[in-house]
Write a protein that holds these residues in place. Structure first.
Motif, PDB file in Angstrom:
ATOM      1  N   GLY A 126      -6.958  -0.830  -2.433  1.00 16.19           N
ATOM      2  CA  GLY A 126      -7.687  -2.029  -2.048  1.00 16.19           C
ATOM      3  C   GLY A 126      -6.758  -3.076  -1.470  1.00 16.19           C
ATOM      4  N   ARG A 127      -7.166  -4.323  -1.561  1.00 22.45           N
ATOM      5  CA  ARG A 127      -6.336  -5.405  -1.025  1.00 22.45           C
ATOM      6  C   ARG A 127      -5.127  -5.619  -1.927  1.00 22.45           C
ATOM      7  NH1 ARG A 127      -8.996 -11.234  -0.511  1.00 22.45           N
ATOM      8  NH2 ARG A 127      -8.928 -10.986  -2.805  1.00 22.45           N
ATOM      9  N   TYR A 136      -5.912   1.452   2.374  1.00 19.51           N
ATOM     10  CA  TYR A 136      -6.658   0.761   1.313  1.00 19.51           C
ATOM     11  C   TYR A 136      -6.893   1.646   0.095  1.00 19.51           C
ATOM     12  CZ  TYR A 136      -7.372  -3.203   4.380  1.00 19.51           C
ATOM     13  OH  TYR A 136      -7.155  -4.295   5.178  1.00 19.51           O
TER      14      TYR A 136
END
Length: 369
Positions: free
Chosen positions: A144-145, A141
Motif C-alpha cells: 500500500g502507501r 503497492y
C-alpha cells in the motif's frame, strides 16, 4: 558495441580489488592506467590486470586514452582528485561519499556540468536485486502507501579488522559517512528524496586501538561522532529513522524495513547487491519471500561505473552524482541537526533514479547495460 571505454583507477587500497574483479575483464571497459601514492602497489596490481600500466596520478590525469577516472582514494581526497580529473576533461566515478563537505560536493557537480563530463558515485549496491526488488514491490503497492521506514547499522568499529582505520575516525568518516551512504541511497531509491532531517549524535570514546596488522595495539584519535541517529522526512511524506553506530556490538533489526498501510517489507543489507526481500501483509501472521523481480542479478562493485558509461541523454546514470550530492546533503544536515539541536531543511533534491529491470548475470557481464 564499439571500442571499450577506457578507465584509469586512482587509489589501490582494500576496496579496489572488488572493483577490478568486476571491471578488469568486462568487454565494455578497459582498465588502461593505475595509480597509487605507493608506486610499488600500482606496479604490483598492473602486473595482474591485462593492458593496464602503472603510472603517477599526474600522468594518469593527463593520459589521452583515459576517459573516466575511478576515484578510490580516501574520503578526504575525493574532492581534490575528482576536480583535477574534471579539469582534465575526464568523467569521474567516486567511491562513497562524494566528498567530505557539501560545498565540495556542489563544486564537483557544478564543475562537471560546465566541463560537459559526467559524475557517478557509489554505492552501486542498491542496483542489485535486493534493493531493486523491494523498490519494485513498493511501486506495485504490495504494501500500500508507504508511510515510514527504519534503517539500522550497528558494529563495534572497523579498527578491529582494518589495518589502517585512521580515516574512519577523521572528518569524512564515522558511521554515518562510512555506512550511511548505503542506507540513505537505498531509502532514496525506495521512497524518494529527503526534504528535512533532525537527529542526535554521540562519541563513546576519544581513542580507538587498532586490532590487526603491523600497527596492532596503536592508538588513534577519534575526531567524529561514532553513534548517529536521526529522522528523515521524505518529500512524499514518509518518515525514515536511521541509526548508524560504531559503538554497539550487534543488532537483530532488519537492515531496512519499509512500513505501508497494507504491509511491511524487510529489505536486505544495502551494503550487498542481493539478499532476501520479505513481506508481511496486513492480516497475515507470516513473512513471505518476494522473489527477485528487479535489479542486476549477481551484482558486484563496479556496476555503477558500467551503468554510467552506458547511460545516454535518455537515461541518466542510476548511480549518478546528483543522487550522491543529495545523500551528502542529507548526511551533513543530519550532523548539523544533531550538533545544533534543531530540524534542518535540505538545500538539494533529486528524482528517484530509474529502476533497474531484472537483468541476468550473463547479460550485464556481457554488455554492461
Amino acid at each position: 558495441m564499439g571500442d571499450p571505454h577506457r578507465v584509469g583507477v586512482v587509489g589501490l587500497g582494500v576496496i579496489s580489488a572488488a572493483y577490478l574483479e568486476t571491471l578488469a575483464d568486462h568487454p565494455a571497459v578497459r582498465i588502461t592506467a593505475l595509480a597509487d601514492l605507493d608506486a610499488s602497489r600500482s606496479a604490483t596490481v598492473a602486473a595482474v590486470v591485462p593492458g593496464a600500466e602503472a603510472m603517477s596520478v599526474e600522468r594518469l590525469l593527463a593520459h589521452p586514452d583515459v576517459q573516466t577516472v575511478l576515484n578510490l582514494t580516501t574520503p578526504a581526497a575525493h574532492a581534490d582528485l575528482s576536480l583535477a580529473a574534471i579539469d582534465a576533461g575526464k568523467n569521474v566515478y567516486v567511491e562513497k561519499p562524494l566528498a567530505v563537505t557539501l560545498a565540495e560536493g556542489r563544486t564537483i557537480i557544478e564543475r562537471a556540468a560546465s566541463a560537459g563530463v559526467r559524475v557517478g558515485c557509489a554505492p552501486d549496491t542498491v542496483l542489485g536485486t535486493g534493493t531493486q526488488t523491494a523498490r519494485a514491490a513498493i511501486d506495485a503497492y504490495l504494501i500500500g502507501r508507504p508511510v515510514a521506514a527504519s534503517a539500522v547499522m550497528v558494529t563495534p568499529g572497523h579498527e578491529r579488522w582494518h589495518p589502517h582505520p585512521d580515516f574512519y575516525y577523521a572528518p569524512g568518516g564515522g558511521p554515518l559517512f562510512d555506512m550511511g551512504p548505503y542506507y540513505i541511497t537505498a531509502l532514496v531509491h525506495l521512497l524518494g528524496p529527503v526534504r528535512a532531517v533532525s537527529g542526535a549524535a554521540s562519541r563513546l570514546r576519544t581513542e580507538r586501538v587498532i586490532g590487526s596488522g603491523p600497527r596492532r595495539g596503536q592508538r588513534i584519535p577519534v575526531r567524529v561522532d561514532t553513534h548517529v541517529t536521526g529522522v528523515l522526512e521524505h518529500a512524499n511524506g514518509a518518515l525514515s529513522t536511521i541509526t548508524t553506530s560504531f559503538d554497539g556490538v550487534a543488532t537483530t533489526a532488519a537492515p531496512i524495513e519499509v512500513h505501508g498501510e497494507a504491509g511491511t517489507l524487510a529489505v536486505p543489507d544495502p551494503n550487498n547487491f542481493d539478499g532476501e526481500v520479505r513481506r508481511c501483509a496486513l492480516g497475515d501472521s507470516e513473512w513471505r519471500v518476494v522473489e527477485p523481480g528487479a535489479g542486476y542479478a549477481g551484482g558486484s562493485r563496479g556496476i555503477g561505473l558500467l551503468d554510467l558509461v552506458q547511460a545516454d541523454s535518455q537515461r541518466p546514470p542510476r548511480a549518478g552524482g546528483e543522487v550522491a550530492l543529495h545523500v551528502l546533503d542529507t548526511m551533513t544536515a543530519l550532523l548539523r541537526a544533531a550538533a545544533e539541536g534543531r530540524r534542518i531543511e535540505l538545500t538539494t533534491t533529486v528524482d528517484r533514479p530509474m529502476p533497474v529491470p531484472l537483468t541476468a548475470t550473463q547479460d550485464w557481464t556481457a554488455s554492461g547495460h
